[in-house]
Design a protein around this motif. Structure first.
Motif, PDB file in Angstrom:
ATOM      1  N   GLU A 175       4.047   6.535  10.823  1.00 61.42           N
ATOM      2  CA  GLU A 175       3.487   6.098   9.531  1.00 61.42           C
ATOM      3  C   GLU A 175       4.617   5.669   8.615  1.00 61.42           C
ATOM      4  N   SER A 197       0.911  12.674   7.955  1.00 61.34           N
ATOM      5  CA  SER A 197      -0.280  12.905   7.142  1.00 61.34           C
ATOM      6  C   SER A 197      -1.434  12.950   8.136  1.00 61.34           C
ATOM      7  N   GLN A 199      -3.760  11.121   8.579  1.00 60.34           N
ATOM      8  CA  GLN A 199      -4.415   9.830   8.438  1.00 60.34           C
ATOM      9  C   GLN A 199      -5.466   9.547   9.513  1.00 60.34           C
ATOM     10  N   LYS A 202      -8.400  12.097   9.565  1.00 62.62           N
ATOM     11  CA  LYS A 202      -9.448  11.997   8.543  1.00 62.62           C
ATOM     12  C   LYS A 202     -10.342  10.793   8.810  1.00 62.62           C
ATOM     13  N   ARG A 221       7.858  14.775   7.196  1.00 71.48           N
ATOM     14  CA  ARG A 221       8.557  13.507   7.417  1.00 71.48           C
ATOM     15  C   ARG A 221      10.030  13.798   7.606  1.00 71.48           C
ATOM     16  N   GLN A 235      -0.096  17.445   0.386  1.00 76.19           N
ATOM     17  CA  GLN A 235      -0.823  16.402  -0.314  1.00 76.19           C
ATOM     18  C   GLN A 235      -2.317  16.684  -0.314  1.00 76.19           C
ATOM     19  N   ASN A 449       0.361   1.803   5.276  1.00 76.77           N
ATOM     20  CA  ASN A 449       0.157   2.307   6.630  1.00 76.77           C
ATOM     21  C   ASN A 449      -0.667   1.310   7.421  1.00 76.77           C
ATOM     22  N   GLY A 485      -1.472   7.584  -3.258  1.00 75.31           N
ATOM     23  CA  GLY A 485      -2.050   6.282  -3.018  1.00 75.31           C
ATOM     24  C   GLY A 485      -2.946   6.343  -1.807  1.00 75.31           C
ATOM     25  N   GLY A 486      -3.598   5.241  -1.568  1.00 76.61           N
ATOM     26  CA  GLY A 486      -4.477   5.196  -0.410  1.00 76.61           C
ATOM     27  C   GLY A 486      -5.049   3.812  -0.278  1.00 76.61           C
ATOM     28  N   SER A 487      -6.067   3.708   0.577  1.00 78.10           N
ATOM     29  CA  SER A 487      -6.640   2.398   0.814  1.00 78.10           C
ATOM     30  C   SER A 487      -8.035   2.540   1.377  1.00 78.10           C
ATOM     31  N   ARG A 489      -9.984   1.309   4.587  1.00 76.58           N
ATOM     32  CA  ARG A 489      -9.382   1.111   5.909  1.00 76.58           C
ATOM     33  C   ARG A 489      -9.989  -0.038   6.698  1.00 76.58           C
ATOM     34  N   GLY A 530      -9.661   6.333   1.294  1.00 80.36           N
ATOM     35  CA  GLY A 530      -9.229   7.631   0.789  1.00 80.36           C
ATOM     36  C   GLY A 530      -7.861   7.551   0.147  1.00 80.36           C
ATOM     37  N   VAL A 531      -7.304   8.713  -0.014  1.00 79.73           N
ATOM     38  CA  VAL A 531      -5.984   8.814  -0.641  1.00 79.73           C
ATOM     39  C   VAL A 531      -5.197   9.975  -0.052  1.00 79.73           C
ATOM     40  N   GLY A 532      -3.899   9.918  -0.246  1.00 81.25           N
ATOM     41  CA  GLY A 532      -3.019  11.064  -0.063  1.00 81.25           C
ATOM     42  C   GLY A 532      -2.246  11.213  -1.371  1.00 81.25           C
TER      43      GLY A 532
HETATM   44  N1  ASP Z   1      -1.884   8.549   4.685  1.00 77.99           N
HETATM   45  C1  ASP Z   1      -1.449   8.063   3.421  1.00 77.99           C
HETATM   46  C2  ASP Z   1      -0.191   8.815   2.983  1.00 77.99           C
HETATM   47  O1  ASP Z   1       0.089   9.878   3.487  1.00 77.99           O
HETATM   48  C3  ASP Z   1      -2.466   8.247   2.345  1.00 77.99           C
HETATM   49  C4  ASP Z   1      -3.716   7.485   2.578  1.00 77.99           C
HETATM   50  O2  ASP Z   1      -3.670   6.258   2.756  1.00 77.99           O
HETATM   51  O3  ASP Z   1      -4.773   8.110   2.510  1.00 77.99           O
HETATM   52  O4  ASP Z   1       0.523   8.371   2.113  1.00 77.99           O
END
Ligand code: ASP
Length: 588
Positions: A175, A197, A199, A202, A221, A235, A449, A485-487, A489, A530-532
């Motif tokens: 990632e 994460s 990712q 989820k 990381r 997170q 990502n 942040g997030g997106s 998908r 979603g978000v992290g």
């Molecule tokens: N996986 C992303 C991060 O850890 C967050 C996300 O896009 O939900 O930054």
């Protein structure tokens, strides 16, 4: 039966006359031969205990005790006399007169004082963190973190989110950062990875039909350490089905507004949170996480000086560069020394120098003689400079202008005290490119990502101009820190495969590394996003905390090492052999 029935810190005047059983640590001790005063500390606070020779056994135990010993005391609460009231202590209206005092544990002299905030070397604090956390002000941040996390959990439970734990021994899923690997003993030569994460997990939960998921996830990381990066962090990881970016942003904005209102009431500076488009954000602030507590945005003065014969500008434009300025209100009289300092800051970003014009009664500018009066007036007008303002200018390649003026803006923000610590300036940044070109590797890579979706109207660009595709990505920035942040998908296999192909993953590599999610996308994947959101970063930004260590119960040093356990550490050769591994000779 518990050894205590009351917390030291809870005692108030209302307890006058009550018999209580207390237990805690000796915070301070004053032995006057006759009377002994002990400040007894527990998790709720400190209370004064007064021992007189009238209770000889208790008095003897107190006489023997030292700071940080653990005592159990049974006694009677009494109001202090008027002259001994201590308004500085929450329990300062009362004291406790023991009938008995039992030593539960003796203690060595701690390596640093717990009862005063002396300047203790950080390494020592971290090594003896279990003693450092006895300091009420250190423990307070850990408790505060608990309160914030609890608030988040309860907020999301009320909105019907399901909290689900996902495994931390997973498969390496790149990632962006390096994975921490865990060798497998059962299958020598193979490895688990710790998640950067959850990712993919989820997203699988959304395919599974949970619709609203979150967890407080530990993420790992293996990065080189910089001030804001650590090997592991927590997170708020969240994903929802059937959403557009707006829906996720609305939820997070409401949650973060509620957090701010609860913990730092009245501090939010801009509501609703401003939204910045990535390109615009870069153009105005030179960075994708601007601190919006203060202005000082960049102004493009290309139109004002585009035809200038002044070498610095002409050369920059000839080389495809640009010229941008920052107006610093009321600073036309900056000293020579201060301007030199600012110039050094600009140079740190790669600029060759920093041009300036002080709009004082008399124009103050070494470059004025190279400019026409019209050009100077055009600079003044485009920057909106008033009498008394200073305008600083960098002309160079866009990347250098961005870096240099960002450094200048940041420096002035500090220098002029513009970063108001009592203010929370949230900002959304959206409109990021989906992919960025990595010239050294000759391939595209995801800016955030590889699972971020893109806008349907950009689909043709995936073939013709991948760098122009905009991601359905949103980052939340607080006071200049990206706090998450997030997106929304990608949720069909063909699109996901296409993006992975642009990133240079062969079909075999895609199946090998991303097969689970690619396959899952073929079984009816709902639209999802979603978000992290970083918990430590949120804590630091909310409460103006200088270091991540302060909000981490057992932190590591910025070197990445753990002085408390002495980790990472060597292990028995036998353990390594069991894993089917052999160590390479240590690098010379
Ligand atoms: N996986 C992303 C991060 O850890 C967050 C996300 O896009 O939900 O930054």
């Amino acid at each position: 039966m518990m050894l205590k029935d009351t917390y030291c810190g809870d005692l108030r005047a209302a307890h006058d006359g009550q018999r209580v059983r207390l237990a805690g640590w000796v915070h301070r001790r004053r032995d006057h031969g006759g009377l002994i005063f002990i400040d007894l500390r527990d998790s709720k606070g400190i209370v004064q205990v007064v021992l007189s020779p009238n209770e000889p056994a208790a008095h003897a135990a107190a006489h023997r005790s030292r700071i940080e010993w653990v005592l159990a005391i049974e006694g009677v609460v009494r109001r202090r006399s008027a002259e001994t009231l201590n308004p500085k202590m929450e329990t300062g209206e009362i004291e406790v007169v023991p009938l008995s005092c039992t030593v539960l544990a003796e203690a060595q002299t701690p390596p640093f004082y717990i009862n005063e905030s002396a300047d203790v070397e950080e390494q020592l604090r971290v090594k003896f963190r279990y003693l450092d956390l006895r300091r009420p002000e250190a423990a307070a941040w850990i408790r505060k973190r608990h309160e914030v996390v609890r608030f988040i959990r309860e907020y999301l439970y009320a909105l019907d989110f399901t909290e689900i734990e996902t495994p931390t021994l997973i498969k390496s899923t790149p990632e962006g950062a390096r994975d921490f690997l865990v060798p497998s003993r059962m299958r020598p030569g193979t490895f688990f990875a710790l998640p950067q994460s959850p990712q993919i997990l989820k997203q699988l939960l959304m395919v599974a039909g949970f619709e609203k998921y979150f967890q407080l996830a530990r993420c790992y990381r293996d990065e080189d350490f910089r001030a804001n990066r650590v090997a592991e962090h927590t997170q708020l990881d969240l994903e929802m089905s059937f959403v557009e970016p707006e829906d996720v942003m609305a939820l997070i904005e409401a949650l973060y507004t509620a957090i701010a209102e609860k913990f730092v009431p009245g501090a939010i500076q801009w509501q609703p949170f401003p939204r910045l488009d990535y390109q615009d954000c870069m153009a105005r602030y030179g960075i994708d996480r601007p601190d919006l507590r203060y202005g000082l945005a960049f102004v493009d003065i290309g139109a004002a000086v585009g035809d200038s014969s002044f070498q610095v500008f002409a050369n920059a434009f000839a080389a495809g560069g640009e010229a941008k300025a920052i107006r610093i209100p009321g600073k036309a009289d900056m000293t020579r020394k201060e301007i030199d300092e600012l110039t050094e800051v600009a140079r740190s970003g790669g600029a060759k120098g920093l041009a300036y014009i002080g709009f004082a009664a008399e124009l103050r500018s070494p470059i004025a003689k190279f400019l026409t009066p019209d050009e100077i007036e055009a600079i003044r007008a485009s920057t909106g400079a008033q009498q008394g303002d200073l305008v600083v200018i960098v002309a160079d390649q866009p990347a250098i202008v961005a870096r240099s003026l960002f450094a200048v803006r940041d420096f002035i923000g500090d220098k002029l005290g513009l970063k108001d610590p009592s203010v929370l300036a949230f900002t959304w940044v959206t409109g990021f490119p989906l992919l960025e070109w990595h010239p050294d590797e000759g391939r595209w890579d995801a800016t955030h990502n590889p699972f971020s979706g893109f806008h349907e109207e950009d689909r043709p660009l995936l073939d013709s101009d991948p760098g122009a595709v905009i991601a359905k990505q949103y980052d939340l920035v607080l006071n200049g820190v990206e706090i998450g942040g997030g997106s929304v998908r990608i949720t069909n296999r063909a699109d996901q495969a296409k993006v992975l192909t642009l990133m240079n993953h062969s079909p075999e590599a895609q199946q090998e590394r991303f097969g689970v999610i690619l396959d899952a996308l073929e079984y009816g994947a709902p639209p999802m996003g979603g978000v992290g959101m970083g918990i430590e970063r949120l804590m630091m930004a909310l409460f103006n905390i200088g270091h991540i260590r302060d909000v981490t119960a057992f932190p590591k040093m910025s070197s990445g090492l753990d002085p408390m356990f002495g980790a990472p550490s060597e292990v028995d050769l036998a353990q390594i052999e069991e894993l089917g591994l052999r160590l390479a000779p240590a690098p010379a």
